[in-house]
Write a protein that holds these residues in place. Structure first.
Motif, short mmCIF file in Angstrom:
data_model
loop_
_atom_site.label_atom_id
_atom_site.label_comp_id
_atom_site.label_asym_id
_atom_site.label_seq_id
_atom_site.Cartn_x
_atom_site.Cartn_y
_atom_site.Cartn_z
N GLU A 60 1.51 -10.42 9.59
CA GLU A 60 1.97 -11.07 8.37
C GLU A 60 2.52 -10.03 7.39
OE1 GLU A 60 2.08 -14.32 7.90
OE2 GLU A 60 1.23 -14.66 9.90
N THR A 61 3.57 -10.42 6.67
CA THR A 61 4.18 -9.49 5.72
C THR A 61 3.64 -9.66 4.29
OG1 THR A 61 6.00 -11.03 5.33
CG2 THR A 61 6.30 -9.37 7.05
N LYS A 62 3.02 -10.78 4.00
CA LYS A 62 2.51 -11.02 2.64
C LYS A 62 1.01 -11.24 2.69
CE LYS A 62 6.83 -13.19 1.08
NZ LYS A 62 7.24 -12.07 0.21
N ILE A 63 0.29 -10.47 1.89
CA ILE A 63 -1.17 -10.53 1.87
C ILE A 63 -1.64 -10.44 0.42
CG2 ILE A 63 -3.29 -9.29 2.50
CD1 ILE A 63 -1.94 -8.47 5.06
N ASN A 64 -2.67 -11.22 0.10
CA ASN A 64 -3.31 -11.15 -1.22
C ASN A 64 -4.75 -10.74 -1.02
OD1 ASN A 64 -5.12 -12.49 -3.42
ND2 ASN A 64 -3.08 -12.30 -4.35
N GLU A 65 -5.16 -9.71 -1.73
CA GLU A 65 -6.55 -9.27 -1.66
C GLU A 65 -7.04 -8.90 -3.04
OE1 GLU A 65 -8.44 -5.36 -0.05
OE2 GLU A 65 -8.34 -6.77 1.63
N ARG A 66 -8.08 -9.61 -3.50
CA ARG A 66 -8.70 -9.36 -4.80
C ARG A 66 -7.68 -9.32 -5.92
NH1 ARG A 66 -13.99 -5.45 -4.17
NH2 ARG A 66 -14.93 -6.59 -2.42
N SER A 103 9.57 4.33 10.06
CA SER A 103 9.60 4.22 8.60
C SER A 103 9.00 2.87 8.21
CB SER A 103 11.03 4.34 8.07
OG SER A 103 11.85 3.34 8.61
N PHE A 104 8.30 2.86 7.09
CA PHE A 104 7.72 1.62 6.60
C PHE A 104 7.58 1.68 5.09
CE2 PHE A 104 4.12 4.36 7.69
CZ PHE A 104 3.34 4.29 6.55
N SER A 105 7.43 0.54 4.48
CA SER A 105 7.27 0.47 3.03
C SER A 105 6.58 -0.83 2.65
CB SER A 105 8.63 0.57 2.32
OG SER A 105 9.43 -0.55 2.64
N PHE A 106 6.01 -0.85 1.47
CA PHE A 106 5.44 -2.09 0.93
C PHE A 106 5.40 -2.00 -0.59
CE2 PHE A 106 1.76 0.67 1.43
CZ PHE A 106 1.01 0.46 0.28
N THR A 107 5.35 -3.16 -1.21
CA THR A 107 5.19 -3.24 -2.66
C THR A 107 3.86 -3.93 -2.95
OG1 THR A 107 6.34 -5.37 -2.76
CG2 THR A 107 7.66 -3.38 -3.07
N TYR A 130 0.38 -7.97 -1.86
CA TYR A 130 1.05 -6.95 -1.07
C TYR A 130 2.19 -7.60 -0.31
CZ TYR A 130 -3.13 -4.09 -1.84
OH TYR A 130 -4.15 -3.38 -2.41
N ASN A 131 3.34 -6.96 -0.33
CA ASN A 131 4.51 -7.43 0.41
C ASN A 131 4.98 -6.29 1.31
OD1 ASN A 131 6.77 -8.64 1.38
ND2 ASN A 131 7.73 -9.01 -0.60
N PHE A 132 4.73 -6.44 2.60
CA PHE A 132 5.03 -5.39 3.56
C PHE A 132 6.37 -5.63 4.25
CE2 PHE A 132 0.44 -5.52 3.22
CZ PHE A 132 0.06 -4.19 3.21
N ASN A 133 7.14 -4.57 4.37
CA ASN A 133 8.33 -4.61 5.22
C ASN A 133 7.91 -4.18 6.62
OD1 ASN A 133 10.27 -5.32 3.21
ND2 ASN A 133 10.12 -3.22 2.42
N LYS A 134 8.43 -4.88 7.61
CA LYS A 134 8.05 -4.52 8.98
C LYS A 134 8.52 -3.11 9.31
CE LYS A 134 7.65 -9.08 11.07
NZ LYS A 134 8.04 -9.95 12.21
N PRO A 135 7.68 -2.33 10.00
CA PRO A 135 8.07 -0.96 10.37
C PRO A 135 9.32 -0.95 11.23
CG PRO A 135 5.72 -1.32 10.73
CD PRO A 135 6.32 -2.66 10.44
#
Length: 349
Positions: free
Chosen positions: A275-281, A317-321, A285-290
């Motif tokens: 999954e590319t979108k995750i919420n924790e506490r 390469s990977f990134s997330f916001t 988090y919005n992850f771009n696929k590697p």
């Protein structure tokens, strides 16, 4: 998930642990010219050969072979919040590896003794240069600081592999782990911890290292333009799982010192699960696929049954916001990272 996300903010350095048991005064000197490697192509003579052939490892019992393996890793990391933090690391490790087949079974299975007889490390961490020469270092504090490398020297271990490069076992690694624990003043740890360290050395260090010398090859009958593929174990990365498949093609037949070489182009396919979108506490988090890439060229000596030279490179390469509400208001951040690994293997003699 909490543990997984927390490691996203830790800079991970990959380290190889191998052999080293003798005192420094007992370590034989190494000709410094042996550390000189060729990062470019390989000078061979093209030949017009459309015959079929098979790949397979063939060694003579007791023959001593010297390999030079260069492992180069680069990491560029940027973390952006209200400020920007960057990390740039380049590490080069040169291994001189003695390889001696001790027994060869009727089905081609080889048991070999392996010993790292030379090792040099050069690194640049954010502009700060450092280095370690496992053979010539005299400073006790430096040796302790680089214990994972100092413990690599002149302690033989054993490996078993099939005719087609399937490594089935790496064993007799006690001297490696004992030397490492000795250098870290931890040689009195309990038996369970010692076994855990040995398992980690075998699975995370020696198998990948030996996998550069003895690559798994196909048992198919081949000719120029033949192709085959080899699925790899899934690799976890952040919240994703990456499924890699190595791809190979016989690009041609060439000649080197009267030996016939198969020139093999290496590539890579991959797929990403997760999954590319995750919420924790309360943090989104919005992850771009590697994004991964792999390529290389392998010169397999058909005449002698071993790799003559190989150069392979992989990168990811990977990134997330991330975004969250805080007492200071809505806060945003971003992380970007690029990692590349290059391995150059040369049969020295």
């Amino acid at each position: 998930m909490k543990k997984l996300l927390s490691v996203l903010f830790v800079l991970i350095a990959l380290v190889f642990i191998a052999c080293g048991d003798k005192n420094k005064d007992e370590i034989p000197k190494i000709d410094s010219k042996l550390y000189n490697y060729d990062s470019t192509g390989f000078k061979t003579e093209p030949v017009n050969d459309n015959s079929t052939f098979e790949l397979g490892y063939r060694f003579d019992k007791g023959e001593k072979i010297l390999y030079r393996l260069v492992s180069i890793s680069e990491t560029a990391q940027k973390i952006i919040t209200d400020t920007t933090l960057t990390n740039n690391i380049k590490q080069e490790i040169i291994y001189l590896i003695e390889f001696e087949p001790k027994s060869i079974e009727s089905d081609g299975t080889v048991e070999a003794e392996v010993k790292i007889v030379g090792l040099k490390l050069n690194a640049d961490v954010n502009g700060e240069k450092m280095g370690f020469d496992a053979v010539n270092e005299k400073d006790t504090l430096q040796i302790q600081l680089y214990a994972e490398f100092a413990a690599m020297l002149n302690n033989p271990f054993s490996m078993r592999f099939s005719e087609y490069g399937e490594i089935s076992e790496i064993f007799r690694v006690d001297k490696i782990s004992n030397r490492f624990l000795q250098l870290r003043d931890a040689d009195t740890v309990d038996a369970q911890t010692k076994n855990m360290i040995k398992d980690e050395i075998v699975n995370s260090v020696l198998k990948p290292l030996m996998g550069q010398l003895i690559r798994k090859v196909t048992n198919k009958v081949l000719a120029v333009d033949s192709t085959w593929s080899a699925p790899q174990p899934p690799v976890p990365m952040m919240v994703f799982q990456i499924n890699y498949t190595n791809k190979y093609r016989v690009a041609g037949i060439e000649k080197f010192n009267d030996n016939k070489l198969a020139v093999i182009d290496a590539g890579m396919d991959y797929s990403v699960e997760g999954e590319t979108k995750i919420n924790e506490r309360g943090v989104n988090y919005n992850f771009n696929k590697p994004v991964s890439k792999g390529e290389g060229k392998i010169y397999f000596n058909i005449s002698k049954g071993r790799i003559q030279k190989a150069r392979t490179t992989s990168s990811t390469s990977f990134s997330f916001t991330m975004e969250a509400d805080t007492p200071q208001g809505r806060q945003k951040g971003k992380r970007e990272e690029f990692v590349s690994n290059t391995n150059i293997l040369e049969l020295v003699k």
